[in-house]
Enzyme design. Structure first.
Site, mmCIF file in Angstrom:
data_model
loop_
_atom_site.group_PDB
_atom_site.id
_atom_site.type_symbol
_atom_site.label_atom_id
_atom_site.label_comp_id
_atom_site.label_asym_id
_atom_site.label_seq_id
_atom_site.Cartn_x
_atom_site.Cartn_y
_atom_site.Cartn_z
ATOM 1 N N GLN A 91 0.861 -1.366 -0.173
ATOM 2 C CA GLN A 91 0.138 0.004 -0.160
ATOM 3 C C GLN A 91 1.021 1.263 -0.007
ATOM 4 O O GLN A 91 0.245 2.194 -0.162
ATOM 5 C CB GLN A 91 -1.063 0.143 1.348
ATOM 6 C CG GLN A 91 -1.953 -1.276 1.271
ATOM 7 C CD GLN A 91 -2.601 -1.242 2.476
ATOM 8 O OE1 GLN A 91 -2.193 -1.766 3.686
ATOM 9 N NE2 GLN A 91 -3.825 -0.856 2.621
ATOM 10 N N HIS A 111 -0.883 1.501 -4.801
ATOM 11 C CA HIS A 111 -1.187 2.684 -4.636
ATOM 12 C C HIS A 111 -0.202 3.606 -5.609
ATOM 13 O O HIS A 111 -0.053 4.877 -5.382
ATOM 14 C CB HIS A 111 -1.228 3.570 -3.338
ATOM 15 C CG HIS A 111 -2.418 3.132 -2.399
ATOM 16 N ND1 HIS A 111 -2.317 2.664 -1.102
ATOM 17 C CD2 HIS A 111 -3.811 2.586 -2.971
ATOM 18 C CE1 HIS A 111 -3.555 2.205 -0.946
ATOM 19 N NE2 HIS A 111 -4.455 2.385 -1.562
ATOM 20 N N CYS A 119 2.149 12.300 -17.033
ATOM 21 C CA CYS A 119 1.384 13.262 -17.417
ATOM 22 C C CYS A 119 0.060 13.011 -17.677
ATOM 23 O O CYS A 119 -0.411 11.691 -18.144
ATOM 24 C CB CYS A 119 1.877 13.483 -19.000
ATOM 25 S SG CYS A 119 0.927 14.922 -19.713
#
Ligand code: ZN
Length: 244
Positions: A91, A111, A119
């Site tokens: 995580q 995550h 971008c």
């Protein structure tokens, strides 16, 4: 003999010894400060240049990229090097498992990673280091050098969904593993937390290593409350010799 597949689910607690605080957990820093939370919330970040300027200053000043892996990260990498099949589901966005020596292909970052930027328009990925160098050189909201789009960290911001491919791979590992070790995670944030339940449903031995109680302690075969820095190396070296 076939060695058991070991899955390690790691949360913020594994990195606190490396000086990285818990930012995004249920009681994490972001959640306690609504203004700070905006800096990592997709809608605000994309919609407000002032939020982005503050976010870049915060990233530059946090020094998180300079953090070093600790004994717990190294113990996981050593178990893998000893020949035990290990997969890490984390995580955390700090990249410390890989810095400790875990092969990148064996680490799933639920995550994302704070070590890269992406971008928002053309999706090109570049190192966070390069973007921070531009901030140091005076750009307060560096844009994509390829297309001029907004650069965001390659982390899953609040308001963004987790990568379904990464999630699918994590679920497959939870189903396939024989041992599932949750370390330094409060196991309160889904879907990461649910992986412990998936692993248990598929017959894995569940070990929880965390300072505080978690919702999965009841189904765990073993619960360890000792500090992660000493408890995890001991646990993993026992596992390594079991199989060997
Ligand atoms: Zn671009």
């Amino acid at each position: 003999m076939t060695r058991p597949l070991v899955a390690v689910l790691s949360g913020a607690g594994i990195s606190t010894d490396s000086g990285i605080p818990d930012y995004r957990g249920p009681n994490g820093l972001w959640r306690q400060d609504p203004e700070a939370e905006k800096l990592v919330t997709y809608e605000y970040y994309m919609g407000d240049p002032e939020i982005r300027r503050r976010a870049w200053r915060m990233r530059r000043d946090s020094g998180a990229l300079g953090a070093e892996p600790n004994g717990a990260h190294r113990a996981v990498a050593e178990l893998e090097r000893s020949g035990v099949p290990v997969r890490v589901i984390t995580q955390n966005v700090d990249g410390l498992h890989q810095l400790a020596g875990m092969p990148a292909r064996k680490v799933l970052e639920l995550h994302g990673t704070a070590r890269a930027v992406v971008c928002a328009a053309c999706h090109e990925r570049t190192p966070m280091e390069d973007a921070l160098a531009r901030v140091d050189a005076g750009e307060d909201d560096p844009g994509c050098l390829a297309c001029g789009g907004i650069l965001k960290p390659a982390t899953v911001l609040f308001g963004e969904r987790l990568d379904p491919v990464v999630l699918g791979q994590a679920a497959a590992i939870a189903k396939a593993c024989q041992v599932f070790i949750a370390v330094g995670s409060s196991l309160q944030v889904h879907p990461a937390a649910g992986l412990a339940g998936v692993a248990a449903d598929h017959g894995a031995r569940i070990v929880v290593v965390n300072a505080e109680a978690t919702p999965y302690d009841e189904i765990a075969d073993e619960v360890v409350r000792e500090p992660i820095g000493s408890a995890l190396p001991a646990l993993l070296s026992a596992l390594g010799s079991e199989g060997g």
